[in-house]
Design an enzyme around this catalytic site. Sequence first.
Site, PDB file in Angstrom:
ATOM      1  N   GLU A   1       0.836  -1.204   0.000  1.00 34.67           N
ATOM      2  CA  GLU A   1       0.000   0.000   0.000  1.00 34.67           C
ATOM      3  C   GLU A   1       0.869   1.251   0.000  1.00 34.67           C
ATOM      4  OE1 GLU A   1      -2.556   1.543  -0.466  1.00 34.67           O
ATOM      5  OE2 GLU A   1      -4.303   0.914   0.646  1.00 34.67           O
TER       6      GLU A   1
ATOM      7  N   ARG B   1       0.725  12.581  -8.532  1.00 31.24           N
ATOM      8  CA  ARG B   1       1.260  11.220  -8.377  1.00 31.24           C
ATOM      9  C   ARG B   1       2.686  11.105  -8.910  1.00 31.24           C
ATOM     10  NH1 ARG B   1      -2.909   7.642  -7.052  1.00 31.24           N
ATOM     11  NH2 ARG B   1      -4.913   7.994  -8.073  1.00 31.24           N
TER      12      ARG B   1
HETATM   13  P1  IMP Z   1      -7.793   4.407   4.503  1.00 30.09           P
HETATM   14  O1  IMP Z   1      -8.814   3.390   4.097  1.00 30.09           O
HETATM   15  O2  IMP Z   1      -8.390   5.572   5.237  1.00 30.09           O
HETATM   16  O3  IMP Z   1      -6.623   3.799   5.267  1.00 30.09           O
HETATM   17  O4  IMP Z   1      -7.246   5.085   3.204  1.00 30.09           O
HETATM   18  C1  IMP Z   1      -6.482   4.440   2.327  1.00 30.09           C
HETATM   19  C2  IMP Z   1      -6.384   5.158   1.006  1.00 30.09           C
HETATM   20  O5  IMP Z   1      -6.776   6.547   1.060  1.00 30.09           O
HETATM   21  C3  IMP Z   1      -4.935   5.151   0.602  1.00 30.09           C
HETATM   22  O6  IMP Z   1      -4.622   3.962  -0.070  1.00 30.09           O
HETATM   23  C4  IMP Z   1      -4.869   6.376  -0.277  1.00 30.09           C
HETATM   24  O7  IMP Z   1      -5.258   6.032  -1.576  1.00 30.09           O
HETATM   25  C5  IMP Z   1      -5.877   7.339   0.331  1.00 30.09           C
HETATM   26  N1  IMP Z   1      -5.194   8.290   1.236  1.00 30.09           N
HETATM   27  C6  IMP Z   1      -5.229   8.331   2.593  1.00 30.09           C
HETATM   28  N2  IMP Z   1      -4.479   9.343   3.083  1.00 30.09           N
HETATM   29  C7  IMP Z   1      -3.930   9.942   1.999  1.00 30.09           C
HETATM   30  C8  IMP Z   1      -3.010  11.054   1.845  1.00 30.09           C
HETATM   31  O8  IMP Z   1      -2.529  11.696   2.803  1.00 30.09           O
HETATM   32  N3  IMP Z   1      -2.691  11.374   0.568  1.00 30.09           N
HETATM   33  C9  IMP Z   1      -3.166  10.701  -0.514  1.00 30.09           C
HETATM   34  N4  IMP Z   1      -3.993   9.654  -0.417  1.00 30.09           N
HETATM   35  C10 IMP Z   1      -4.383   9.275   0.829  1.00 30.09           C
HETATM   36 MG    MG Z   2      -4.059   3.511  -1.876  1.00 32.51          MG
END
Ligand code: IMP
Ligand code: MG
Length: 172
Positions: free
Chosen positions: A96, A162
């Site tokens: 990830e 990105r």
């Molecule tokens: P989670 O389910 O909240 O852990 O989020 C996971 C996904 O959200 C990651 O794989 C990213 O794609 C996106 N994400 C979370 N925080 C960030 C950030 O600070 N920058 C960019 N994408 C983020």
């Molecule tokens: Mg992601």
Amino acid sequence: MPELIPVLTKNDIDNLVARVARRISSDYQNHDLILIGVLKGAFVFLSDLVRHLDIPVKIDFIRVFSYGSDVCSSGDIQLTKDVEVDIKNKDVLIVEDIVDTGLTLKYLIDYLRSYRPKTIKVCAFIDKQERREADIKIDYSCHGVAEGFLVGYGLDYDEDYRYLSGIYHLKP
Ligand code: IMP
Ligand code: MG
């Protein structure tokens, strides 16, 4: 214009990836390791990681769509691309870009378990702790941050940034 505040340079990232790759290479010697990158964000990290490993691995990708805003996942997650290699009885490492609430990862671990791999572990480039909701273990993390929205090195904001080779804190 949003402001980009440097967090990690390309050189910092190289060192962090090399370090985690040494741990993974040593832990998975003589295993059938399959890396599963979570699209899209993990594509840059995964490509660096495999070139730092000194063990053979197979590579696949999975993709999820998470409803919610551009900066926070809602936990309402849908699989949009499944794995294609057979992971039954194999050692799987989910790769990830960043773990925030952990809800995406929790969903993915539960989903991939249904294929009955031998083991499932997690490698995340960034472990962002402040908003963690799911009780998950990140077995290999490269860098921890407390908070903030990060971009670059695969991480996007609305599909921008990105391509940046460093990681930046995006200040609105
Ligand atoms: P989670 O389910 O909240 O852990 O989020 C996971 C996904 O959200 C990651 O794989 C990213 O794609 C996106 N994400 C979370 N925080 C960030 C950030 O600070 N920058 C960019 N994408 C983020
Ligand atoms: Mg992601």
